[in-house]
Design a protein around this motif. Sequence first.
Motif, PDB file in Angstrom:
ATOM      1  N   SER A  96      42.901  39.332  38.225  1.00 21.19           N
ATOM      2  CA  SER A  96      42.315  39.060  39.530  1.00 21.19           C
ATOM      3  C   SER A  96      42.984  39.895  40.614  1.00 21.19           C
ATOM      4  O   SER A  96      42.322  40.474  41.476  1.00 21.19           O
ATOM      5  N   PHE A  97      44.297  39.978  40.546  1.00 22.33           N
ATOM      6  CA  PHE A  97      45.052  40.791  41.497  1.00 22.33           C
ATOM      7  C   PHE A  97      44.646  42.263  41.397  1.00 22.33           C
ATOM      8  O   PHE A  97      44.390  42.921  42.404  1.00 22.33           O
ATOM      9  N   GLU A  98      44.573  42.780  40.174  1.00 22.85           N
ATOM     10  CA  GLU A  98      44.189  44.181  39.978  1.00 22.85           C
ATOM     11  C   GLU A  98      42.768  44.435  40.476  1.00 22.85           C
ATOM     12  O   GLU A  98      42.497  45.467  41.084  1.00 22.85           O
ATOM     13  N   TRP A  99      41.859  43.499  40.216  1.00 21.45           N
ATOM     14  CA  TRP A  99      40.475  43.650  40.679  1.00 21.45           C
ATOM     15  C   TRP A  99      40.426  43.711  42.198  1.00 21.45           C
ATOM     16  O   TRP A  99      39.723  44.532  42.774  1.00 21.45           O
ATOM     17  N   GLU A 100      41.184  42.850  42.852  1.00 16.77           N
ATOM     18  CA  GLU A 100      41.172  42.850  44.311  1.00 16.77           C
ATOM     19  C   GLU A 100      41.765  44.127  44.879  1.00 16.77           C
ATOM     20  O   GLU A 100      41.311  44.620  45.903  1.00 16.77           O
ATOM     21  N   CYS A 101      42.770  44.676  44.224  1.00 17.26           N
ATOM     22  CA  CYS A 101      43.357  45.932  44.695  1.00 17.26           C
ATOM     23  C   CYS A 101      42.367  47.079  44.571  1.00 17.26           C
ATOM     24  O   CYS A 101      42.305  47.951  45.434  1.00 17.26           O
ATOM     25  N   ILE A 102      41.585  47.068  43.518  1.00 13.69           N
ATOM     26  CA  ILE A 102      40.603  48.128  43.308  1.00 13.69           C
ATOM     27  C   ILE A 102      39.436  47.993  44.276  1.00 13.69           C
ATOM     28  O   ILE A 102      38.950  48.980  44.810  1.00 13.69           O
TER      29      ILE A 102
END
Length: 116
Positions: A96-102
């Motif tokens: 979820s964190f990685e998705w939000e960063c992207i």
Amino acid sequence: MKQFGLFLLAFFLVFVLTPFVVIFGIIVRYLKGLSVKEYLETSAIGFDQAGGSVLYGKENYTISSYTHYLCEYKGIKCWFEGFINFFFGQDHCRKSFEWECIKDDEDLQEFYKGKE
């Protein structure tokens, strides 16, 4: 004091109107032949971001992603990430964190500020 009044008004309207608005949104999308699934997924993310605002005081971050950020990058030992991952799958918070960063390059800049 004005912010508190706006908060109470928004809180009240969300709890009173949301069920009706969601049902209306589902019906309209179904009748127009649009994706109800996509609407529900987008709404779920919006509710999750609202939860992140209430829980952490950070707008535009889901509960899962900000929990991962706190645990991973701020060194906070927390059981909450494990609790979330238990219900939503292994590494849910990290993903979820990685998705939000992207999804938003500004998020990436904020999270990695000072890490270099």
